[in-house]
Design a protein around this motif. Structure first.
Motif, PDB file in Angstrom:
ATOM      1  N   MET A 102       0.716  -1.153  -0.087  1.00  0.00           N
ATOM      2  CA  MET A 102      -0.021  -0.041  -0.028  1.00  0.00           C
ATOM      3  C   MET A 102       0.795   1.370   0.098  1.00  0.00           C
ATOM      4  N   PHE A 103       1.791   1.402   0.850  1.00  0.00           N
ATOM      5  CA  PHE A 103       2.774   2.562   0.862  1.00  0.00           C
ATOM      6  C   PHE A 103       3.574   2.559  -0.245  1.00  0.00           C
ATOM      7  N   SER A 104       4.117   1.445  -0.909  1.00  0.00           N
ATOM      8  CA  SER A 104       4.675   1.474  -2.099  1.00  0.00           C
ATOM      9  C   SER A 104       4.106   1.999  -3.182  1.00  0.00           C
ATOM     10  N   ILE A 105       2.528   1.593  -3.400  1.00  0.00           N
ATOM     11  CA  ILE A 105       1.795   2.240  -4.426  1.00  0.00           C
ATOM     12  C   ILE A 105       1.818   3.825  -4.014  1.00  0.00           C
ATOM     13  N   CYS A 106       1.628   4.173  -3.050  1.00  0.00           N
ATOM     14  CA  CYS A 106       1.480   5.698  -2.780  1.00  0.00           C
ATOM     15  C   CYS A 106       2.767   6.388  -3.095  1.00  0.00           C
ATOM     16  N   LYS A 107       3.936   5.886  -2.603  1.00  0.00           N
ATOM     17  CA  LYS A 107       4.921   6.401  -2.741  1.00  0.00           C
ATOM     18  C   LYS A 107       5.300   6.707  -4.266  1.00  0.00           C
ATOM     19  N   LYS A 108       4.971   5.853  -5.078  1.00  0.00           N
ATOM     20  CA  LYS A 108       5.061   5.627  -6.676  1.00  0.00           C
ATOM     21  C   LYS A 108       4.169   6.668  -7.065  1.00  0.00           C
ATOM     22  N   ASP A 109       3.034   6.648  -6.602  1.00  0.00           N
ATOM     23  CA  ASP A 109       2.057   7.720  -7.430  1.00  0.00           C
ATOM     24  C   ASP A 109       2.110   9.004  -6.858  1.00  0.00           C
ATOM     25  N   LEU A 110       2.719   9.385  -5.656  1.00  0.00           N
ATOM     26  CA  LEU A 110       3.230  10.675  -5.312  1.00  0.00           C
ATOM     27  C   LEU A 110       4.409  10.979  -6.186  1.00  0.00           C
ATOM     28  N   LYS A 111       5.218  10.322  -6.199  1.00  0.00           N
ATOM     29  CA  LYS A 111       6.235  10.578  -7.342  1.00  0.00           C
ATOM     30  C   LYS A 111       5.916  10.786  -8.729  1.00  0.00           C
ATOM     31  N   LEU A 112       5.071   9.866  -9.247  1.00  0.00           N
ATOM     32  CA  LEU A 112       4.414  10.281 -10.788  1.00  0.00           C
ATOM     33  C   LEU A 112       3.631  11.578 -10.668  1.00  0.00           C
ATOM     34  N   PHE A 113       3.125  12.037  -9.410  1.00  0.00           N
ATOM     35  CA  PHE A 113       2.050  13.111  -9.385  1.00  0.00           C
ATOM     36  C   PHE A 113       2.911  14.407  -9.358  1.00  0.00           C
ATOM     37  N   PHE A 114       4.016  14.330  -8.474  1.00  0.00           N
ATOM     38  CA  PHE A 114       4.689  15.521  -8.312  1.00  0.00           C
ATOM     39  C   PHE A 114       5.834  15.854  -9.481  1.00  0.00           C
ATOM     40  N   GLY A 115       5.951  14.595 -10.432  1.00  0.00           N
ATOM     41  CA  GLY A 115       6.654  14.884 -11.573  1.00  0.00           C
ATOM     42  C   GLY A 115       5.937  15.325 -12.820  1.00  0.00           C
ATOM     43  N   ASP A 116       4.665  15.476 -12.676  1.00  0.00           N
ATOM     44  CA  ASP A 116       3.724  15.885 -13.666  1.00  0.00           C
ATOM     45  C   ASP A 116       3.268  17.371 -13.470  1.00  0.00           C
ATOM     46  N   LYS A 117       3.925  18.399 -14.220  1.00  0.00           N
ATOM     47  CA  LYS A 117       3.997  19.698 -13.917  1.00  0.00           C
ATOM     48  C   LYS A 117       2.624  20.070 -13.930  1.00  0.00           C
ATOM     49  N   ARG A 118       1.663  19.587 -14.730  1.00  0.00           N
ATOM     50  CA  ARG A 118       0.416  19.958 -15.385  1.00  0.00           C
ATOM     51  C   ARG A 118      -0.560  19.518 -14.152  1.00  0.00           C
ATOM     52  N   ALA A 119      -0.619  18.415 -13.547  1.00  0.00           N
ATOM     53  CA  ALA A 119      -1.400  18.137 -12.379  1.00  0.00           C
ATOM     54  C   ALA A 119      -0.932  18.904 -11.174  1.00  0.00           C
ATOM     55  N   VAL A 120       0.398  19.325 -10.912  1.00  0.00           N
ATOM     56  CA  VAL A 120       0.641  19.980  -9.932  1.00  0.00           C
ATOM     57  C   VAL A 120      -0.055  21.460  -9.925  1.00  0.00           C
ATOM     58  N   MET A 121       0.064  21.977 -11.312  1.00  0.00           N
ATOM     59  CA  MET A 121      -0.542  23.337 -11.774  1.00  0.00           C
ATOM     60  C   MET A 121      -2.126  23.107 -11.299  1.00  0.00           C
ATOM     61  N   LEU A 122      -2.743  22.056 -11.660  1.00  0.00           N
ATOM     62  CA  LEU A 122      -4.022  21.901 -11.724  1.00  0.00           C
ATOM     63  C   LEU A 122      -4.460  21.816 -10.142  1.00  0.00           C
ATOM     64  N   THR A 123      -3.702  21.045  -9.538  1.00  0.00           N
ATOM     65  CA  THR A 123      -4.236  20.795  -8.211  1.00  0.00           C
ATOM     66  C   THR A 123      -3.996  22.035  -7.219  1.00  0.00           C
ATOM     67  N   PHE A 124      -2.910  22.593  -7.299  1.00  0.00           N
ATOM     68  CA  PHE A 124      -2.524  23.706  -6.354  1.00  0.00           C
ATOM     69  C   PHE A 124      -2.729  25.180  -6.889  1.00  0.00           C
ATOM     70  N   LEU A 125      -2.355  25.413  -8.154  1.00  0.00           N
ATOM     71  CA  LEU A 125      -2.288  26.983  -8.561  1.00  0.00           C
ATOM     72  C   LEU A 125      -3.875  27.327  -9.039  1.00  0.00           C
ATOM     73  N   LEU A 126      -4.357  26.228  -9.749  1.00  0.00           N
ATOM     74  CA  LEU A 126      -6.049  26.624  -9.967  1.00  0.00           C
ATOM     75  C   LEU A 126      -6.678  26.889  -8.998  1.00  0.00           C
ATOM     76  N   PRO A 127      -6.761  26.190  -8.063  1.00  0.00           N
ATOM     77  CA  PRO A 127      -7.697  26.457  -6.875  1.00  0.00           C
ATOM     78  C   PRO A 127      -7.209  27.930  -6.305  1.00  0.00           C
ATOM     79  N   ILE A 128      -6.055  28.066  -5.836  1.00  0.00           N
ATOM     80  CA  ILE A 128      -5.747  29.474  -5.904  1.00  0.00           C
ATOM     81  C   ILE A 128      -6.316  30.437  -6.465  1.00  0.00           C
ATOM     82  N   ALA A 129      -6.048  30.485  -7.793  1.00  0.00           N
ATOM     83  CA  ALA A 129      -6.604  31.647  -8.647  1.00  0.00           C
ATOM     84  C   ALA A 129      -8.314  31.565  -8.485  1.00  0.00           C
TER      85      ALA A 129
END
Lengths: 249, 309
Positions: free
Chosen positions: A1-28
């Motif tokens: 379970m933790f290895s899946i989460c660790k891998k997914d977080l690595k993929l998520f934070f490596g995806d600039k578009r996903a990070v922008m949509l998750t953090f910057l768009l809500p701020i805007a």
């Protein structure tokens, strides 16, 4: 379970578009709606209510979109063949689902925390006196929204279906639950219908903290309902994950 | 190592496997050959614990994949047909993730990853993202993910589909090396040459049933598959020479202008005698071509059709 989460977080934070949509768009969005809701206020209280509504309403709306995207990751694994390989590994099948939920939960906590920190630093929302209540609400709203995202991925068959269904459901829930227009300006019947949405319980909880300034005991009731919603949705997700996602291998 | 008895599997009205019986010895490199839709992937999916058979018994090193699923998962490695990797992670991160699922201690896992990448010729690219790799390199990493926990049995499901010859040859070398080190390998393919070159024993699966099984020589014998010897002469032979050749041999001889084709059970055995006879009769040979019977001809003979892609 933790290895899946660790891998997914690595993929998520490596995806600039996903990070922008998750953090910057809500701020805007929060910034825009804060100006929209509190711009014509005649008193300091009006301005504050506008700010509270903009932050709480938008944060839950945006969080639901983020979580549906993370939930869709299950279907991406299936489409790419990695789910099959995960099922061949010694990892128990449900740990795949729990791993995705944990990823969503971590991202949701981060998203809500960043939004409230932003509201505090930029708009002066008083979070420090209510920090414990706020944390309780962030955790329970995050859990309920994550469960919703996982449910969507468990009931449909493709990522394209998730996108279509999530847009319809989230906009409906947000309109009904008070994310877009404050519930107190809606008719009584709408206010009663709103209780079926995650948005309603989350927004009311944030109102209780920042507007009504209720004690933790009162916040716990709202948080309890959100936890209950989260557990029920998770249970349904596990059922559909077993029925739809695993069966299609 | 692998014992399969009367294995059946249906999907609705479709009978995917119709009573498969198979015994595979420890350390064997076994080829499972068949056209698309023959049931190869269903067979591998059952052996790799993904789906349950309707009937029959499967034992992997004495373990039942239905009742001892978790134990089975630890001793098998599966290379699926799909390139099941995370494109946005590096090769190293992918291998750390897949290896980590087998509870290998990080220090041992890192060592194993490095040696596996060396073996597959990708050590120098380990920190690059998978999405920058060619198809052949991705296939090699796909294989690497199944080797990190040192499985006793390795299932390779069409591991060379759509890749460059260089990567394909490297994969063949790696498979041979792993087999030489004692790993039992079950290799499914619909490329006949691959099965001929790699595998000690071969099964041909068609429409859910094994239609023949054995070594390539055994398959040749049991199907009476024949070789051909084609001889090109400087000029067409005269009729009395043709008659004397036909009288000498009891196998079919076809003659078209200056080309004579002998269809023989074993070309290696008959070649010397044929050349000697032709020299005696004063024929001037300018070219000899031998076509040994292969899996393609065996498959054609058994099924009446060519192997479908």
């Amino acid at each position: 379970m933790f290895s899946i989460c660790k891998k997914d977080l690595k993929l998520f934070f490596g995806d600039k578009r996903a990070v922008m949509l998750t953090f910057l768009l809500p701020i805007a969005m929060v910034t825009l709606f804060t100006f929209a809701f509190s711009g014509n206020g005649n008193s300091e209280e009006d301005v504050n209510v506008g700010l509270i509504h903009a932050v709480s309403g938008n944060s839950i709306l945006m969080l639901l979109f983020s979580m549906s995207a993370i939930g869709a990751g299950i279907l991406e694994e299936k489409e790419k063949g990695t789910l099959k390989k995960l099922l061949i590994s010694p990892l128990p099948a449900f740990h795949i689902l729990y791993g995705k939920m944990l990823t969503g939960f971590v991202v949701s906590i981060l998203q809500l925390t960043i939004l409230f920190l932003f509201a505090w630093l930029v708009f002066g929302l008083q979070i420090l006196p209510h920090i414990t209540s706020l944390l309780i609400m962030i955790i329970t709203v995050g859990f309920a929204c994550t469960s919703f995202g996982i449910l969507l991925a468990s009931v449909v068959k493709s990522r394209a279906q998730v996108q279509g269904l999530s847009t319809i459901l989230i906009l409906l829930m947000s309109a009904l639950g008070g994310s877009m227009i404050p519930l107190f300006v809606m008719p009584e019947i709408m206010q009663k219908m709103a209780v079926v949405t995650i948005n309603y319980w989350g927004i009311q909880g944030f109102y209780d903290i920042f507007w009504k300034q209720l004690p933790i005991a009162d916040i716990l009731m709202r948080a309890g309902v959100l936890l209950g919603i989260g557990f029920v949705i998770s249970g349904v997700s596990i059922y559909f994950f077993n029925k739809n996602v695993l069966k299609l291998i | 190592m692998l014992s399969i008895k009367s294995l059946h599997k249906s999907f609705g009205t479709l009978q995917a496997l119709k009573g498969i019986n198979l015994q595979i010895k420890e350390g064997e490199l076994y080829g499972l050959l068949g056209p698309n839709g023959a049931g190869k992937t269903t067979f591998i999916n059952i052996l790799s614990t993904l789906i349950k058979p309707d009937n029959g018994e499967v034992l992997l090193d004495g373990l039942n994949p239905v009742t001892q699923r978790e134990e089975c998962k630890k001793i098998i490695g599966v290379v699926p047909q799909e390139i099941a990797l995370y494109d946005d992670l590096s090769a190293l991160d992918n291998l750390m993730f897949w290896g980590g699922l087998y509870n290998i201690k990080p220090i041992f896992l890192k060592e194993k990853i490095n040696s596996t990448l060396e073996l597959l010729g990708l050590y120098n690219r380990k920190n690059e993202k998978i999405k920058t790799f060619s198809g052949g390199m991705k296939r090699r990493i796909n294989i690497a993910t199944a080797l990190l926990h040192l499985p006793k049995i390795l299932f390779l499901d069409e591991p060379t589909v759509g890749i460059d010859p260089q990567s394909r040859n490297l994969i063949y070398e790696v498979i041979k090396k792993l087999n030489k080190e004692g790993m039992t390998i079950i290799y499914t393919t619909h490329y006949l040459k691959e099965a001929e070159n790699l595998c000690e024993r071969i099964s041909i699966l068609d429409r859910g049933a094994i239609i023949i099984e054995g070594t390539l020589d055994e398959l040749r014998k049991s199907t009476s598959a024949e070789d051909t010897i084609t001889i090109r002469l400087s000029e067409p032979p005269e009729q009395d020479i043709i008659n004397s050749l036909r009288a000498c041999y009891n196998f079919p001889i076809s003659i078209t202008n200056s080309i004579i084709i002998f269809t023989v059970p074993n070309a290696s055995k008959e070649l010397a005698s044929i050349i000697s006879k032709m020299s005696e009769t004063g024929l001037d040979i300018i070219q000899i071509e031998i076509n040994k019977s292969n899996l393609e001809s065996i498959f054609l003979k058994l099924t009446g059709m060519e192997l479908r892609d």
